[in-house]
Design a protein around this motif. Structure first.
Motif: not given
Length: 525
Positions: A40-48, A151-159, A268-279
């Motif tokens: 069920v949790r996988l189907r919700a696109v979020r690991p359990p 910033a970290l919370c925003a990233w976590e909320l964005s899967s 294959t990494a599912a979790a990805r974090l980009g860092l920049t001063a100039t997007p």
């Protein structure tokens, strides 16, 4: 999520048998309920568990093993064999038929999406993508400033996929360390230069107690936490791509528009974090970067943090004139350019500069126009007025530590010879560069001059005065350069001089550069 906790539920039970096994004991009934919860949790696109975005360590193999689709990692891509006739390949994202190996193939970055699609369609499969590897050692708690935590919370909320944009000197690396600590995932950190490679290794060693891998600058050392240069990652991702579950990309604006993108496609990494001063601001690059890493999830500008978390600063634009001879040469070069450019604008009013450069390169007249533009730009790199202004500023700030920024190495060496200032360029070796920076920090050297080396990553918090003599990369370069001056220190008030030549394209560029430093609050949406 510990892989062992998943495997303990059903080590080799297929999805079909798991959902139909008889409840012959209380233990078996508990196992069946647990498997259903996981599905069920996988189907919700979020690991359990507490690490969203993680599908590594043989998750699908432990839950859904047995005959069915064979899913394997192959040199930076995924191979899918034995798809059942009832499964429409179009339902699996990014796969194409590869007749060379008689199998379906997809970019490695699609791994999580493909696993989720197979689970949702109740397709049995064997996952040979992510081998069991060494888990990172336990991290200590990483202290964050309020905006870093936001910033970290925003990233976590964005899967746990997205780009965090914070100004130079505001502690983007600290956000990345906290992401690694909170997720506990095996992590590959990508950096653009050897200088940043050394800096990241030092920062990690201060916080992380375990061994740290390194790919770059002649080293090939693998660890659960590994740092690699972009080029080394590009060369070795064919066998590194399936070994990590979190991908951290420093100076992420380098991606989204070039050959380096393939390094991110091969992971294959599912979790990805980009860092920049100039997007990036252009739509094609924004869309591509969102596909490779994720969208911009949090952004602050220099104006948001200066004065509290960054050193306060004053920006002084000093307008200078060309000499008579210089003006004559400049206008002659620009007239060749303007003639060609005006004609192109009539044909394609909404076209971009790259469009113009490609169009102009096709004809002798167009090539002369481009050559005129280059000559005009080179004339402005170090004019007589800029030389005089630089001499005056170096004398005025003889007791401060000064960074001088130029448009090219030739100008940097000219300033070095004339004013006896230590140059930092790509031609300077690591030992000599490190020695110069150490002497600058101690105050033995009062000034450094550079074209590009100081733009990204180097920590020089002792710098108090910046003099921008010339540049070639626009607002992005300017933000990075000003950021070099804004590393906070007690009582520090930074001062930035921007030397601009009147009646030239530098005036328009200077206006855009100053606008790039204004306050930029994140959206409340």
């Amino acid at each position: 999520m510990a892989v062992a906790s998943w495997g303990a539920v059903a080590t080799s039970t297929t999805l079909a048998s798991a959902t139909s096994m008889p409840a012959s004991s209380t233990s078996e009934e508990r196992s069946r309920r647990r498997i259903r919860e996981i599905i069920v949790r996988l189907r919700a696109v979020r690991p359990p568990d507490s690490r969203p975005g993680y599908l590594g360590g043989g998750l699908a193999r432990s839950l859904l093993g047995g005959p069915g689709v064979q899913l394997v990692f192959d040199r930076g891509t995924l191979l899918l064999r034995d798809l059942p006739p009832a499964l429409d390949p179009a339902d699996l994202p990014g796969i194409l038929w590869d007749q060379r190996v008689a199998a379906w193939r997809a970019p490695a970055r699609r791994y999580r999406e493909i696993v989720i699609a197979l689970v949702r369609k109740n397709v049995r499969f064997s996952d040979g993508v992510r081998p069991a590897g060494q888990a990172p050692d336990a991290w200590p708690s990483i202290a964050l400033r309020p905006y870093q935590d936001a910033a970290l919370c925003a990233w976590e909320l964005s899967s746990r996929r997205g780009v965090v944009a914070l100004p130079t000197g505001s502690g983007k690396t600290q956000v990345a360390l906290a992401a690694m600590a909170r997720t506990g995932l095996a992590t590959l950190c990508l950096v653009p230069t050897r200088v940043l490679l050394e800096q990241w290794l030092r920062e990690l060693a201060r916080s992380y107690p375990g061994p740290i891998g390194c790919f770059g600058d002649g080293e090939r050392r693998l660890g659960a936490i590994t740092v690699a240069t972009f080029e080394s990652a590009y060369r070795h991702m064919d066998h590194l791509g399936n070994l990590f579950d979190l991908l951290i990309v420093d100076e992420a604006h380098h991606f989204g528009c070039g050959m380096r993108d393939e390094a991110l496609e091969m992971s294959t990494a599912a979790a990805r974090l980009g860092l920049t001063a100039t997007p990036p601001r252009d739509d094609p690059t924004i869309e591509r970067l969102a596909a490779l890493i994720g969208p911009v999830v949090y952004e602050l500008g220099i104006g948001d943090l200066a004065g509290r978390f960054l050193a306060p600063f004053d920006l002084i634009t000093w307008s200078l004139d060309l000499g008579d001879a210089e003006r004559t040469l400049y206008e002659a070069a620009m007239s060749e350019f303007r003639l060609v450019h005006a004609r192109f604008r009539d044909l394609a009013p909404s076209a971009t500069w790259p469009d113009f450069a490609r169009w102009a390169a096709r004809t002798p007249e167009g090539r002369r126009g481009l050559a005129g533009w280059r000559r005009a730009r080179e004339m402005l790199t170090l004019t007589d007025a800029k030389r005089a202004a630089l001499a005056l500023l170096l004398a005025r700030h003889r007791d401060a530590r000064v960074l001088i920024f130029t448009a090219d190495n030739e100008s940097a060496y000219a300033i070095s010879r004339r004013y006896l200032v230590m140059p930092l360029t790509c031609d300077i070796g690591r030992k000599e560069r490190d020695d110069a920076l150490a002497r600058f920090r101690l105050g033995e050297l009062r000034a450094l001059v550079s074209a590009r080396v100081l733009n990204e990553g180097l920590d020089v918090p002792e710098a108090e005065v910046g003099i921008v003599v010339g540049g070639s990369l626009g607002e992005r370069e300017h933000v990075q350069r000003v950021g070099r001056l804004l590393r906070p220190a007690p009582g520090k008030q930074a001062l930035v001089y921007d030397l601009v030549t009147r009646g030239t394209h530098e005036v328009r560029q200077a206006k855009r550069r100053s606008e790039s430093l204004v306050q930029r609050r994140p959206s409340s949406d």
